[in-house]
Design a protein around this motif. Structure first.
Motif, PDB file in Angstrom:
ATOM      1  N   HIS A   1       0.870  -1.198   0.000  1.00 21.61           N
ATOM      2  CA  HIS A   1       0.000   0.000   0.000  1.00 21.61           C
ATOM      3  C   HIS A   1       0.896   1.233   0.000  1.00 21.61           C
ATOM      4  O   HIS A   1       1.436   1.616   1.045  1.00 21.61           O
ATOM      5  CB  HIS A   1      -0.915  -0.019   1.231  1.00 21.61           C
ATOM      6  CG  HIS A   1      -1.888   1.121   1.319  1.00 21.61           C
ATOM      7  ND1 HIS A   1      -3.199   0.965   1.722  1.00 21.61           N
ATOM      8  CD2 HIS A   1      -1.756   2.450   1.069  1.00 21.61           C
ATOM      9  CE1 HIS A   1      -3.818   2.131   1.725  1.00 21.61           C
ATOM     10  NE2 HIS A   1      -2.953   3.065   1.335  1.00 21.61           N
TER      11      HIS A   1
ATOM     12  N   HIS B   1       1.349   5.353  -1.912  1.00 23.04           N
ATOM     13  CA  HIS B   1       0.947   6.419  -2.846  1.00 23.04           C
ATOM     14  C   HIS B   1       2.268   6.941  -3.424  1.00 23.04           C
ATOM     15  O   HIS B   1       2.744   8.012  -3.049  1.00 23.04           O
ATOM     16  CB  HIS B   1       0.178   7.500  -2.105  1.00 23.04           C
ATOM     17  CG  HIS B   1      -1.053   6.998  -1.385  1.00 23.04           C
ATOM     18  ND1 HIS B   1      -2.335   7.265  -1.810  1.00 23.04           N
ATOM     19  CD2 HIS B   1      -1.201   6.213  -0.275  1.00 23.04           C
ATOM     20  CE1 HIS B   1      -3.218   6.698  -0.981  1.00 23.04           C
ATOM     21  NE2 HIS B   1      -2.552   6.049  -0.047  1.00 23.04           N
TER      22      HIS B   1
ATOM     23  N   LYS C   1      -0.472   3.605  -5.977  1.00 22.92           N
ATOM     24  CA  LYS C   1      -1.811   4.096  -6.302  1.00 22.92           C
ATOM     25  C   LYS C   1      -1.770   5.431  -7.033  1.00 22.92           C
ATOM     26  O   LYS C   1      -0.892   6.253  -6.769  1.00 22.92           O
ATOM     27  CB  LYS C   1      -2.609   4.301  -5.010  1.00 22.92           C
ATOM     28  CG  LYS C   1      -2.725   3.041  -4.162  1.00 22.92           C
ATOM     29  CD  LYS C   1      -3.435   3.351  -2.850  1.00 22.92           C
ATOM     30  CE  LYS C   1      -3.296   2.208  -1.848  1.00 22.92           C
ATOM     31  NZ  LYS C   1      -3.905   0.949  -2.260  1.00 22.92           N
TER      32      LYS C   1
ATOM     33  N   HIS D   1      -9.836   1.772   1.091  1.00 21.30           N
ATOM     34  CA  HIS D   1      -9.374   2.433   2.320  1.00 21.30           C
ATOM     35  C   HIS D   1     -10.587   2.429   3.253  1.00 21.30           C
ATOM     36  O   HIS D   1     -11.528   3.191   3.033  1.00 21.30           O
ATOM     37  CB  HIS D   1      -8.976   3.879   2.047  1.00 21.30           C
ATOM     38  CG  HIS D   1      -7.647   4.068   1.373  1.00 21.30           C
ATOM     39  ND1 HIS D   1      -7.366   3.614   0.114  1.00 21.30           N
ATOM     40  CD2 HIS D   1      -6.521   4.693   1.805  1.00 21.30           C
ATOM     41  CE1 HIS D   1      -6.122   3.953  -0.204  1.00 21.30           C
ATOM     42  NE2 HIS D   1      -5.584   4.613   0.802  1.00 21.30           N
TER      43      HIS D   1
ATOM     44  N   HIS E   1      -6.175  -0.080   6.384  1.00 18.21           N
ATOM     45  CA  HIS E   1      -6.285   0.799   7.557  1.00 18.21           C
ATOM     46  C   HIS E   1      -6.984   0.083   8.711  1.00 18.21           C
ATOM     47  O   HIS E   1      -6.358  -0.379   9.639  1.00 18.21           O
ATOM     48  CB  HIS E   1      -7.008   2.130   7.260  1.00 18.21           C
ATOM     49  CG  HIS E   1      -6.167   3.108   6.536  1.00 18.21           C
ATOM     50  ND1 HIS E   1      -5.063   3.689   7.100  1.00 18.21           N
ATOM     51  CD2 HIS E   1      -6.255   3.616   5.282  1.00 18.21           C
ATOM     52  CE1 HIS E   1      -4.503   4.514   6.234  1.00 18.21           C
ATOM     53  NE2 HIS E   1      -5.194   4.489   5.113  1.00 18.21           N
TER      54      HIS E   1
ATOM     55  N   ASP F   1       2.028   2.733   3.574  1.00 16.49           N
ATOM     56  CA  ASP F   1       1.104   3.808   3.199  1.00 16.49           C
ATOM     57  C   ASP F   1       1.894   5.039   2.736  1.00 16.49           C
ATOM     58  O   ASP F   1       1.383   6.156   2.795  1.00 16.49           O
ATOM     59  CB  ASP F   1       0.155   4.176   4.346  1.00 16.49           C
ATOM     60  CG  ASP F   1      -1.016   5.052   3.899  1.00 16.49           C
ATOM     61  OD1 ASP F   1      -1.308   5.074   2.685  1.00 16.49           O
ATOM     62  OD2 ASP F   1      -1.639   5.710   4.750  1.00 16.49           O
TER      63      ASP F   1
HETATM   64 ZN    ZN Z   1      -3.531   5.059   1.437  1.00 16.64          ZN
END
Ligand code: ZN
Ligand code: IZC
Length: 416
Positions: A74, A76, A143, A241, A264, A316
């Motif tokens: 996960h 970004h 992502k 999410h 999460h 994350d």
């Molecule tokens: Zn995220």
């Protein structure tokens, strides 16, 4: 003649095929005094130390630890700019969702990402990947979600695709169009735009998964359902999410729609956790985010594991709520804050992380014929890694048998 032999391995970590659920996560097979042979980018021999065939490159592990390359399921990864100016707001106690509401947060990054060139995003993403690799990561999910329009979402996904083709690491692309709502648009109109974009993304093979931010002030459970069902209709496996800040029921929705992962889960309810345990969805926990947002309540990993859920861990990595590429740090937080055992943690960043991003057949384990994605750690045993936190323990990292990162010998200090 082998290409590479790693000899005198103190502990060779050999995770089982996942997804490992609940109690099964407590088992971490380890072979002691081992050696590995690598040929043409694959593991071709696993045996006792001192018994390997001759090799072009010989590495003496000095009785330290070798594991599969870590997997960060996960991130970004690709975005323009940074948000250090928000740190004082956070210090002053302004909540994450309040910063977003005022046009900061994700929306500030969207502005920068729209302005960035494709080359600029690529170079920045490549540097981020290099930092991840240096910390022992050989596969990541990445992502989109900082475009919030047709053009920029596709730009981000093209960059992610190119970063994967470049080959340093495996990069799995996820379309996260519904990540926030642009100021100028009604939520349902924007959501429909993102749904309409799905078929282009499919036709251009720009994403493997889709994802949505189901949260108060962002997307509701109903809207999430609409997006996820549309994704599935086009053949995208889905992610969500879910229940990060408020318990909206995203966890239950994920299991019902057989999402590959629900991520999460800080506020997940008892019922949500029970459904997770009974279902096929992997719980991707992100304790770095809870830490970075300065919250006291972490995802209840012990309860999830007790009920029998499959847990994976990820950074994350993003410019707002968790600014680190260091998955080792997340492993320490998992030990200290989620009370996960060392065995559970290693399984969560290898075999289960692979399952969370569709790599269960190609990554996260060491076996004959597997890609030689490997890390030699300068630690005396596997329980040591989460214990000694905040520094980089990766000594050598190989991707498909290629050495992609090496700690200088001068930087390998004795630990005890
Ligand atoms: Zn995220
Ligand atoms: O840029 O703040 N939570 N998305 C959902 C994020 C954090 C990324 C960001």
């Amino acid at each position: 003649m082998l290409d590479l032999v790693i000899d005198r391995i103190g502990e060779l970590i050999l995770p089982e095929k996942g997804p490992l659920k609940g109690e099964a996560m407590a088992e971490l097979p380890v072979r002691r005094n081992a050696a590995l042979g690598i040929q043409n980018g694959k593991v071709t021999w696993i045996g006792n130390q001192g018994e390997a065939a001759p090799a072009r490159t010989y590495v003496d592990a000095r009785h330290q630890v070798v594991s599969p390359g870590l997997i960060d399921p996960h991130t970004h990864l690709v975005f323009g700019g940074s948000r250090e100016q928000e740190l004082p707001l956070k210090q002053a106690g302004m909540p994450y969702l309040e910063i977003l509401k005022r046009g900061g947060g994700i929306l500030a990054t969207v502005e920068k990402t729209r302005l960035a060139t494709e080359t600029g995003l690529y170079e920045k993403g490549k540097a981020t990947l290099a930092r991840m690799a240096a910390h022992g990561v050989t596969a990541v999910e990445a992502k989109s979600g900082y475009g919030l329009d047709r053009e920029t979402e596709r730009k981000q996904l093209r960059v992610i695709k190119r970063l994967g083709e470049e080959g340093m690491l495996t990069v799995v692309p996820t379309f996260l169009g519904p990540h926030a709502i642009p100021d100028s648009m009604a939520p349902d109109v924007f959501l429909q735009d993102m749904i309409d974009l799905l078929s282009d993304i499919k036709n251009e093979s720009l994403a493997r998964f889709t994802d949505i931010f189901c949260e108060t002030g962002v997307f509701t459970v109903d809207q999430s359902r609409r997006f996820m069902e549309a994704s599935k209709k086009l053949g995208f496996p889905v992610k969500i999410h879910a229940d990060e800040i408020d318990a909206l029921g995203g966890t239950e929705l994920a299991v019902e729609l057989e999402a590959v992962s629900a991520d999460h889960l800080v506020a997940a309810t008892e019922v949500g956790m029970e459904k997770l345990a009974a279902g096929r969805t992997i719980a991707v926990l992100l304790p770095g985010t809870t830490f970075y947002l300065g919250k006291d309540a972490y995802a209840d990993a012990r309860r999830m594991l007790g009920k029998g859920a499959a847990v994976a861990l990820a950074t994350d990595f993003n410019p707002g709520s968790c600014v680190t590429e260091n998955l080792q740090l997340i492993m320490s937080l998992a030990a200290l804050k989620l009370k996960m055992t060392a065995e559970e943690i290693w399984n969560a960043v290898t075999t289960n992380a692979a399952c969370a991003i569709g790599l269960e057949n190609t990554a996260g384990r060491i076996e004959i014929g597997a890609a030689a994605d490997l890390v030699l750690w300068d630690i005396p045993n596997y329980t040591y890694l989460p214990y000694h936190y905040g520094v980089n323990h990766a000594r050598s990292v190989w991707k498909d048998g290629r050495n992609i990162w090496e700690k200088r010998d001068a930087d390998v200090f004795p630990l005890r």
